[in-house]
Scaffold this active site. Structure first.
Site, PDB file in Angstrom:
ATOM      1  N   PHE A 123       0.864  -1.181   0.000  1.00  0.00           N
ATOM      2  CA  PHE A 123       0.000   0.000   0.000  1.00  0.00           C
ATOM      3  C   PHE A 123       0.901   1.231   0.000  1.00  0.00           C
ATOM      4  O   PHE A 123       1.748   1.389   0.870  1.00  0.00           O
ATOM      5  CB  PHE A 123      -0.914   0.047   1.223  1.00  0.00           C
ATOM      6  CG  PHE A 123      -1.892   1.188   1.156  1.00  0.00           C
ATOM      7  CD1 PHE A 123      -3.102   1.054   0.489  1.00  0.00           C
ATOM      8  CD2 PHE A 123      -1.583   2.416   1.716  1.00  0.00           C
ATOM      9  CE1 PHE A 123      -4.001   2.117   0.394  1.00  0.00           C
ATOM     10  CE2 PHE A 123      -2.477   3.488   1.630  1.00  0.00           C
ATOM     11  CZ  PHE A 123      -3.680   3.336   0.962  1.00  0.00           C
ATOM     12  N   ASP A 130       9.546   2.822   1.339  1.00  0.00           N
ATOM     13  CA  ASP A 130       8.367   3.548   1.797  1.00  0.00           C
ATOM     14  C   ASP A 130       8.177   3.227   3.274  1.00  0.00           C
ATOM     15  O   ASP A 130       7.640   2.179   3.638  1.00  0.00           O
ATOM     16  CB  ASP A 130       7.137   3.144   0.973  1.00  0.00           C
ATOM     17  CG  ASP A 130       5.879   3.885   1.439  1.00  0.00           C
ATOM     18  OD1 ASP A 130       5.914   4.494   2.526  1.00  0.00           O
ATOM     19  OD2 ASP A 130       4.874   3.855   0.711  1.00  0.00           O
ATOM     20  N   LYS A 166       2.798   9.743   8.239  1.00  0.00           N
ATOM     21  CA  LYS A 166       2.058   9.262   9.418  1.00  0.00           C
ATOM     22  C   LYS A 166       2.650   9.778  10.750  1.00  0.00           C
ATOM     23  O   LYS A 166       2.396  10.896  11.125  1.00  0.00           O
ATOM     24  CB  LYS A 166       1.983   7.748   9.401  1.00  0.00           C
ATOM     25  CG  LYS A 166       0.947   7.235   8.388  1.00  0.00           C
ATOM     26  CD  LYS A 166       0.658   5.777   8.573  1.00  0.00           C
ATOM     27  CE  LYS A 166      -0.379   5.250   7.609  1.00  0.00           C
ATOM     28  NZ  LYS A 166      -1.758   5.496   8.001  1.00  0.00           N
TER      29      LYS A 166
HETATM   30  C1  LIG Z   1       3.270   2.552   3.510  1.00  0.00           C
HETATM   31  C2  LIG Z   1       2.345   3.682   3.168  1.00  0.00           C
HETATM   32  N1  LIG Z   1       2.672   4.524   2.173  1.00  0.00           N
HETATM   33  C3  LIG Z   1       1.884   5.557   1.840  1.00  0.00           C
HETATM   34  C4  LIG Z   1       0.700   5.792   2.498  1.00  0.00           C
HETATM   35  C5  LIG Z   1      -0.167   6.952   2.094  1.00  0.00           C
HETATM   36  O1  LIG Z   1      -0.149   7.919   3.103  1.00  0.00           O
HETATM   37  P1  LIG Z   1      -1.316   9.025   3.159  1.00  0.00           P
HETATM   38  O2  LIG Z   1      -2.569   8.335   3.556  1.00  0.00           O
HETATM   39  O3  LIG Z   1      -0.815   9.999   4.199  1.00  0.00           O
HETATM   40  O4  LIG Z   1      -1.399   9.644   1.814  1.00  0.00           O
HETATM   41  C6  LIG Z   1       0.312   4.947   3.553  1.00  0.00           C
HETATM   42  C7  LIG Z   1      -0.963   5.166   4.271  1.00  0.00           C
HETATM   43  O5  LIG Z   1      -1.496   4.315   4.922  1.00  0.00           O
HETATM   44  C8  LIG Z   1       1.159   3.859   3.904  1.00  0.00           C
HETATM   45  O6  LIG Z   1       0.835   3.019   4.886  1.00  0.00           O
END
Ligand SMILES: Cc1ncc(COP(=O)(O)O)c(C=O)c1O
Length: 411
Positions: free
Chosen positions: A180, A275, A304
């Protein structure tokens, strides 16, 4: 009031008081070690909130359950009806320093009184550079790094895709099944945890390929399938990976796998993008999950937990990769000064004590769980300030709930 007295008062209140808790201090709310339910769920006020919400908000919002929080302190949340909960999701891994940590709140208040906003894309905002320098001290990339601050995780992912393509002059990006990375067009194309994220939105970003996550070295899917049959490695700009998959089920890859990816990237001039929007900022007991395997990515993405709930994300890249020209990328709000102030306070707290608490408490929680991972995973992402009594209560309640739904316990 001393710590003990605060905890005792919280315990008494949990037993005695009905309805919203008037005059309860931050410390008293944070000291709850048991939930306190005074209504059925959702209660009357929460039901009214849900009803009003259902008429005016986008139906796409994936509400997990009918919680309508009104305030939070540490690992405890009170809802609009005065029900008190132990928070085992920290607003989905965001409020890592606990709800409204006094040091974070003080930093936000100080900054809000000085300057609410000035766009760092167009002007020189001192706290923006201060935060980027602080991030350079803690980032896991080799050598010096530069930061591009965003408002969210998905924007950090978008920035990484753009930087990787621009820097390498290559088009393709490899991501992993179960991943994700967000919901904007580039990041949702990399996302492969659930087809619902793609349904109806195609065509998605061209040039994205997916490989199995954590497949052991013998499979060598990337080499044997992608490089051999689909795209030559000299056309791949980046491999984007969550070092621990979040939404995919908190999946930890086998030892050696991330090292293998690092070596593959180095061999072929591909950028390794970690990520760490969910796994970073102390959540795994180290500042970054890649540090458990000693792997140095070229680019790391944060979000986050980085600012304790203020909207902030970050793309941190090796300084020598950040050669894109003036105007190539920017953001009106990214790196807003109030969010930066929250992040500076958050990093101090995580470095000072909370990553260590996460490591200790993580062990306690893992020892207490027998739960399986996969499509039926339950996600626990408590604030890093949680104490042992609260963790023990959570484990007990989870065990009772599992027994109840599986028919092996009291209903
Ligand atoms: C690993 C990862 N990358 C990117 C995101 C996207 O972040 P945002 O919801 O702040 O756009 C998330 C959100 O859950 C995530 O868990």
């Amino acid at each position: 009031m001393g710590r003990r007295a605060v905890a005792e008062r919280a315990e008494r209140l949990a037993d005695e008081v009905q309805g919203p808790i008037e005059g309860l201090t931050y410390d008293e709310l944070a000291a709850f070690t048991e939930p306190r339910l005074v209504t059925g769920l959702p209660g009357p006020k929460a039901s009214a909130v849900i009803e009003a919400d259902s008429r005016v908000t986008s139906p796409s919002l994936p509400r997990a359950y009918p919680l309508a929080p009104s305030r939070g302190a540490g690992s405890v949340v009170e809802d609009v009806d005065g029900n008190v909960f132990l928070d085992f999701n920290a607003a989905i891994a965001v409020c890592s320093t606990g709800h409204a940590h006094p040091k974070v709140v003080a930093a936000i208040q100080r900054q809000a009184e000085l300057l609410l906003h000035y766009s760092a894309s167009d002007f020189y905002l001192p706290i923006y550079a201060e935060l980027c320098a602080r991030l350079d001290e803690i980032e896991p990339v080799p050598g010096d790094a530069r930061s591009f601050l965003t408002n969210s995780g998905t924007e950090a992912v978008e920035a990484a895709i753009k930087l990787a393509r621009a820097t390498t002059k290559r088009q393709y990006v490899i991501a992993f099944l179960g991943a994700f990375h967000g919901r904007s067009y580039g990041s949702v194309t990399l996302t492969a945890s659930n087809a619902k994220y793609h349904e109806g939105f195609g065509p998605l970003l061209p040039g994205v390929l997916h490989a199995p996550f954590g497949a052991d070295d013998t499979d060598r899917y990337i080499e044997n399938v992608i490089f051999k049959r689909l795209v030559k490695p000299n056309e791949i700009a980046a491999i984007v990976v969550e070092p621990v998959q979040g939404e995919g089920g908190y999946r930890i890859p086998p030892d050696g796998w991330l090292t293998y990816l690092r070596e593959l990237c180095t061999e072929h001039g591909i950028l390794l993008v970690a990520d760490e929007v969910q796994s970073g900022m102390g959540r795994t007991g180290r500042m970054w999950a890649v540090q458990h395997w000693g792997v140095e990515p070229d680019i790391v993405l944060a979000g986050k937990g980085i600012a304790s709930g203020m909207p902030l994300g970050d793309m941190i890249a090796r300084a020598d990769l950040m050669t894109w020209p003036t105007g190539a990328h920017g953001s009106t709000y990214g790196g807003n000064p109030v969010a930066c102030a929250a992040a500076l306070a958050t990093i101090d707290l995580i470095e000072g004590e909370l990553a260590a608490n996460a490591a200790n408490l993580g062990g306690v929680l893992l020892d207490g769980l027998t739960l399986r991972a996969g499509d039926s995973t339950i996600r626990l992402s408590p604030p890093l300030v949680m104490n042992r009594d609260q963790a023990a209560t959570g484990l007990r309640i989870l065990e009772e709930a599992c027994a109840e739904v599986s028919g092996t316990g009291p209903s």
